[in-house]
Enzyme design. Structure first.
Site, PDB file in Angstrom:
ATOM      1  N   THR A 426      -6.636   2.958  -3.400  1.00 30.11           N
ATOM      2  CA  THR A 426      -7.334   3.251  -4.652  1.00 30.11           C
ATOM      3  C   THR A 426      -8.622   4.016  -4.356  1.00 30.11           C
ATOM      4  O   THR A 426      -9.097   4.035  -3.217  1.00 30.11           O
ATOM      5  CB  THR A 426      -7.636   1.919  -5.388  1.00 30.11           C
ATOM      6  OG1 THR A 426      -6.416   1.202  -5.544  1.00 30.11           O
ATOM      7  CG2 THR A 426      -8.262   2.134  -6.745  1.00 30.11           C
ATOM      8  N   ASP A 466       2.370  -4.453  -8.461  1.00 30.48           N
ATOM      9  CA  ASP A 466       1.262  -5.207  -9.060  1.00 30.48           C
ATOM     10  C   ASP A 466       1.760  -6.185 -10.111  1.00 30.48           C
ATOM     11  O   ASP A 466       0.989  -7.025 -10.595  1.00 30.48           O
ATOM     12  CB  ASP A 466       0.233  -4.261  -9.681  1.00 30.48           C
ATOM     13  CG  ASP A 466      -0.841  -3.846  -8.678  1.00 30.48           C
ATOM     14  OD1 ASP A 466      -0.785  -4.302  -7.521  1.00 30.48           O
ATOM     15  OD2 ASP A 466      -1.734  -3.075  -9.061  1.00 30.48           O
TER      16      ASP A 466
END
Length: 609
Positions: A426, A466
């Protein structure tokens, strides 16, 4: 560092922000196309409160700044602002470059949450560009032959790939408030992709990591192997790397808009790459064509002094987790006449995290699909109860029950316990432009290099890991289980803070998987409670208290002392090295903008000259 930096006299002498009266406010926003779950919407409406308008002269005199994970990306954002673009244009330019120079972290094949503040309108809008599950996805999407897939198998499978939202987010944000030319926003990235850039230390290190290579398919897939491992060797630092396919993709997006990405040849490439073995995706061309960005209201915690902490709503964890941590921290602080040691402030930071993480893990998911009690979780009456439930250092961390605390029906039986791991692949961008508008955007492909699948010059995400891979726990459905069109829960916490006059005070955020929540909270506590500069707060050792173990970064100054202090208190301490935070922070001071970039990555914070 926490223990040695903080002193009771320093705390008690500062005009600290009190959060005992924390309440949810649905911040003023551009028109939304989302209907929240009924109880959350009602609760938010009951406590709705606009940000106070800026006082005095509306002209902005503080300047402009970009803080991001690579100097080339920062320069792209500054270039766009010099040519008339605003914070949104700069964010597009910055991220388009980041997708080229640090593809292990984010890119066109991923997604993002952008929190945008329009100063002239005094509006906050959250653009939810989170990836979506394909229409054919089911709750048992990660169940194979009757068994739940382990993370590594799921990570490198086609089933991990969600419908990318990044390009659609670019356009939705630009259409809403961009001031620069759409095509010009991509010019710096196109130029770098065609002419080449020197591979940085971070990318070279990731490619040469034997530990990472052992679990991902990047050097096995023909397309990625040819790009990242020419002649079978990882790209070295300093190598001049060109990506003409990426340049061609950006040129089409610049001239044709998102339709070039979500339909036609590029979309066909995405579907083919995602559908390849092992365990190919069920994504279709229709899934791509039907992707939509959601405009959502920010979740803002209102402080008695007038300060507000605003972040993204579910499926992001930012609005809930950051406000809950800050509220609990405040409630656990000693009274003005109570003497405590410096170590006490470290302890309550850890305890606030453990409480908030447990609630986040249990309740937060895509609120378009399940009931998320957002307002209840940061309700001051609930926090007063929750603060008294602080776990003993050796106790198991469990979620609270806002239903019982607020005198209603219990909520704790709604879901099974979810311990989904969010891996760190990220990046985060913080921007303030010359008009005082701000962007806090966290973007991702999930784990490092996403799913190791590449098409048209960019990598595809593995964002669907996720979700909870196990659809049930203890006989109960898990809130964050997969479903058709659903967006997986995120730890991303792009955050804005406003002062009592309603003026912008702070822009912050970080990458780092599920540790993002702790990383961002560190900057909020460091700047607002401990009186640190932005850089001092970023430089503190990271302390992550999710679950029953407290992770302490011991290769930073003060980390070993903090680890030993917590261990002596009875906490189960996991000494960590190589934390992957990438905090980028801007604080608005009386004399201008103060920026910070995380020394754990290769980014910078730079003013527009």
């Amino acid at each position: 560092m926490y223990r040695r930096t903080l002193s009771p006299s320093r705390f008690l002498g500062l005009p600290l922000i009190a959060i005992a009266g924390l309440a949810l406010s649905a911040c003023t926003q551009a028109k939304s196309n989302v209907t929240s779950s009924a109880d959350a919407a009602k609760s938010a409406a009951e406590t709705a409160e606009s940000l106070s308008p800026p006082t005095g002269d509306l002209s902005w005199t503080k300047g402009a700044m970009v803080a991001a994970a690579n100097p080339l990306a920062v320069e792209a954002g500054l270039e766009v602002m010099r040519n008339g673009g605003n914070a949104i244009d700069a964010a597009i330019a910055v991220h388009a470059v980041l997708g080229l120079v640090e593809p292990e972290s984010s890119g066109l094949g991923g997604g993002a949450f952008m929190v945008y503040y329009d100063r002239a309108k005094d509006e906050i809008t959250v653009f939810d560009g989170r990836e979506m599950a394909p229409a054919a996805a089911t709750a048992d999407y990660f169940v194979k032959d009757g068994k739940v897939m382990d993370f590594i198998e799921a990570w490198q499978s086609g089933h991990s790939v969600g419908v990318p939202g990044q390009v659609a987010l670019y356009k939705a944000a630009h259409d809403a408030a961009g001031t620069g030319d759409w095509a010009a926003d991509f010019a710096p990235a196109i130029r770098l992709a065609e002419n080449g850039f020197n591979v940085g230390e971070k990318l070279a290190g990731a490619l040469s990591s034997e530990r990472l290579r052992a679990v991902i398919n990047l050097d096995d897939n023909p397309v990625t192997a040819a790009y990242f491992y020419p002649d079978g060797k990882p790209l070295p630092e300093g190598y001049l790397l060109k990506n003409p396919d990426y340049a061609a993709t950006l040129k089409r997006i610049a001239t044709e808009g998102p339709s070039a990405f979500y339909t036609g040849e590029i979309a066909e490439g995405i579907v083919a790459a995602a559908g390849a073995e092992p365990y190919g995706s069920v994504m279709t061309m229709e899934d791509l064509a039907n992707y939509t960005v959601k405009k959502r209201p920010a979740v803002c915690g209102t402080l008695p002094t007038g300060y507000k902490i605003c972040s993204a709503p579910p499926p992001s964890s930012g609005g809930v987790a950051q406000n809950e941590i800050m509220g609990l921290y405040d409630l656990m602080k000693p009274g003005p006449n109570v003497r405590v040691t410096e170590d006490y402030y470290l302890k309550i930071f850890v305890d606030a995290q453990r409480l908030a993480y447990a609630d986040r893990d249990y309740y937060v998911a895509d609120a378009d699909y399940v009931t998320v009690p957002t307002a209840d979780l940061i309700n001051p009456d609930y926090l007063k109860v929750r603060a008294k439930e602080a776990f003993a250092p050796d106790a198991h961390a469990t979620p609270g029950d806002p239903g019982v605390a607020l005198g209603r029906n219990p909520m704790i039986g709604m879901w099974g316990q979810d311990q989904t791991e969010h891996k760190p692949g990220t990046t985060h961008i913080s921007i303030i432009d010359t008009d005082g508008n701000a962007v806090s955007m966290t973007a991702t492909v999930e784990a490092a290099f996403g799913s190791s699948r590449m098409t048209h010059g960019f990598l595809l995400n593995n964002q669907l890991t996720d979700f909870s891979r196990a659809p049930t726990a203890g006989g109960q459905p898990v809130a964050n289980a997969p479903a058709a069109g659903k967006r997986p829960r995120s730890s991303m916490s792009p955050t804005l803070v406003f002062d009592p006059d309603g003026d912008l005070f702070m822009v912050t955020g970080s990458p780092g998987g599920n540790s993002i929540i702790a990383y961002v909270a560190k900057t909020l506590v460091g700047v607002m409670e401990w009186g640190l500069t932005a850089q001092e707060a970023v430089d503190l050792p990271n302390i992550i208290a999710r679950g029953d173990t407290v992770g302490v970064e011991v290769d930073r100054e003060g980390g070993p002392e903090d680890a030993e202090t917590l261990r002596q208190m009875g906490y189960d301490v996991d000494e960590r090295e190589g934390e992957n935070s990438g905090l980028h922070v801007i604080v608005v001071r009386d004399n201008g903008l103060e920026g910070a970039a995380d020394p754990r990555r290769e980014g910078i914070a730079k003013k527009l000259e």
